[in-house]
Design a protein around this motif. Structure first.
Motif, PDB file in Angstrom:
ATOM      1  N   MET A  78      88.076  78.757  82.827  1.00  0.00           N
ATOM      2  CA  MET A  78      88.419  77.389  83.184  1.00  0.00           C
ATOM      3  C   MET A  78      88.457  76.486  81.961  1.00  0.00           C
ATOM      4  SD  MET A  78      89.266  77.433  86.243  1.00  0.00           S
ATOM      5  CE  MET A  78      89.560  75.664  86.318  1.00  0.00           C
ATOM      6  N   THR A  79      87.536  76.718  81.015  1.00  0.00           N
ATOM      7  CA  THR A  79      87.559  75.946  79.769  1.00  0.00           C
ATOM      8  C   THR A  79      88.844  76.219  79.005  1.00  0.00           C
ATOM      9  OG1 THR A  79      85.148  75.975  79.598  1.00  0.00           O
ATOM     10  CG2 THR A  79      86.380  75.528  77.573  1.00  0.00           C
ATOM     11  N   LYS A 127      91.766  74.452  80.758  1.00  0.00           N
ATOM     12  CA  LYS A 127      91.763  73.007  80.551  1.00  0.00           C
ATOM     13  C   LYS A 127      92.280  72.633  79.162  1.00  0.00           C
ATOM     14  CE  LYS A 127      87.941  72.016  83.734  1.00  0.00           C
ATOM     15  NZ  LYS A 127      86.514  71.611  83.848  1.00  0.00           N
ATOM     16  N   ILE A 154      96.149  73.243  79.035  1.00  0.00           N
ATOM     17  CA  ILE A 154      96.926  72.205  79.723  1.00  0.00           C
ATOM     18  C   ILE A 154      96.977  70.930  78.889  1.00  0.00           C
ATOM     19  CG2 ILE A 154      96.967  70.691  81.738  1.00  0.00           C
ATOM     20  CD1 ILE A 154      95.798  73.054  83.342  1.00  0.00           C
ATOM     21  N   LYS A 155      95.838  70.558  78.315  1.00  0.00           N
ATOM     22  CA  LYS A 155      95.770  69.335  77.518  1.00  0.00           C
ATOM     23  C   LYS A 155      96.680  69.409  76.294  1.00  0.00           C
ATOM     24  CE  LYS A 155      92.533  66.403  74.967  1.00  0.00           C
ATOM     25  NZ  LYS A 155      91.128  66.235  74.507  1.00  0.00           N
TER      26      LYS A 155
END
Length: 292
Positions: free
Chosen positions: A157-158, A161, A164-165
């Motif tokens: 998940m990290t 994230k 995506i950023k």
């Protein structure tokens, strides 16, 4: 009386997302002690696992990497072109090579699998003055690898994230590729050099890769829109990424890449390298434990 096999476990206490505190007890409980004499060593700094593997390869028939892809990479570096077998207890974030080899993700089951001592030889890839076992790359995924390595939390998940950023600001770059006697320029969002079939977490960047066939794949991914991201992600996780219009696959045994950047990832770990990247397959150069 049957002579026991010497087996060494190299534990990286800080890799991945899984705590290693109980792994030694699991080894004691599940390793077949009628077959093995085992030793445990812990790493203390980067590339310590490679040092240990090189120093101990003559003393152990099997050396097991306990950790994530980075730990597997380090131990593997020390065993290329030796008779010592690399074992894996996957305890990392992605576990790419372990998944390709079908090693159980459950720690107890991975240890039980060692008891069978089923192994085979696989290819590795020489990259300038180092090597990789599963996959390496330049471009966006190398950029993310650097950010992920410095993140306060690990895990898929990290990684997602951060990806995506950074997606919206990262620009395509032009790379010069030389292979099969020709030189071409390719504009790409990222380029992956794949010996195995996935990054990890069953993200199959090179679904057709066979790890012992004497070839590696160059996977070229062009920049895609946000609307294309979900269909592309579905293809990535369903072994269909190479059918995408954004993807080109080139199968080679040797290549040279001229990159505008000196950053890349090697088996998921960020590294600095020369902008001239020479790659060459080393057929059947590493013994590994597989799943039976």
């Amino acid at each position: 009386m049957i002579e026991k096999t010497n087996i060494l476990f190299i534990i990286n206490p800080i890799s991945g997302t899984v705590k290693k505190s109980g792994v030694e007890q699991l080894i004691k409980e599940n390793l077949d002690l009628t077959k093995f004499n085992y030793t445990v060593k812990h790493t203390e700094y980067p590339l310590h696992a490679t040092e240990i593997a090189k120093q101990e390869s003559a003393n152990f028939k099997v050396i097991v990497a306990v950790g994530g892809d980075g730990t597997v990479h380090e131990v593997g570096l020390g065993l290329i072109n030796t008779n010592t077998i690399l074992g894996i207890i996957p305890m990392g974030s992605g576990n790419g090579l372990a998944r390709h080899l079908l090693i159980p993700m459950n720690t107890k089951n991975a240890i039980l699998n060692l008891n069978k001592l089923t192994s085979k030889k696989i290819d590795t890839v020489k990259l300038n003055d180092t090597y990789f076992l599963g996959a390496a790359g330049i471009g966006f995924d190398a950029h993310i690898s650097y950010l992920f390595a410095n993140a306060s939390k690990r895990g898929f998940m990290t990684y997602l994230k951060i990806s995506i950023k950074e997606f919206f600001s990262y620009k395509e770059k032009t790379y010069e590729l030389t292979y099969d006697g020709k030189t071409v320029n390719k504009t790409a969002f990222l380029i992956t050099f794949a010996n195995s079939n996935q990054y990890g977490n069953n993200a199959f960047i090179s679904p057709h890769s066979i790890i012992d066939d004497g070839w590696f794949s160059i996977i070229i991914l062009k920049k895609f829109s946000l609307l294309d991201a979900i269909p592309l992600a579905i293809k990535l996780f369903t072994k269909k990424i190479t059918s995408s219009k954004f993807v080109e696959e080139i199968r080679v045994s040797k290549a040279r890449i001229l990159s505008p950047e000196n950053t890349m990832h090697v088996d998921g770990e960020p590294v600095l390298t020369d902008k001239n990247i020479d790659l060459e397959i080393l057929p059947l150069s590493l013994n590994v434990i597989t799943y039976e």
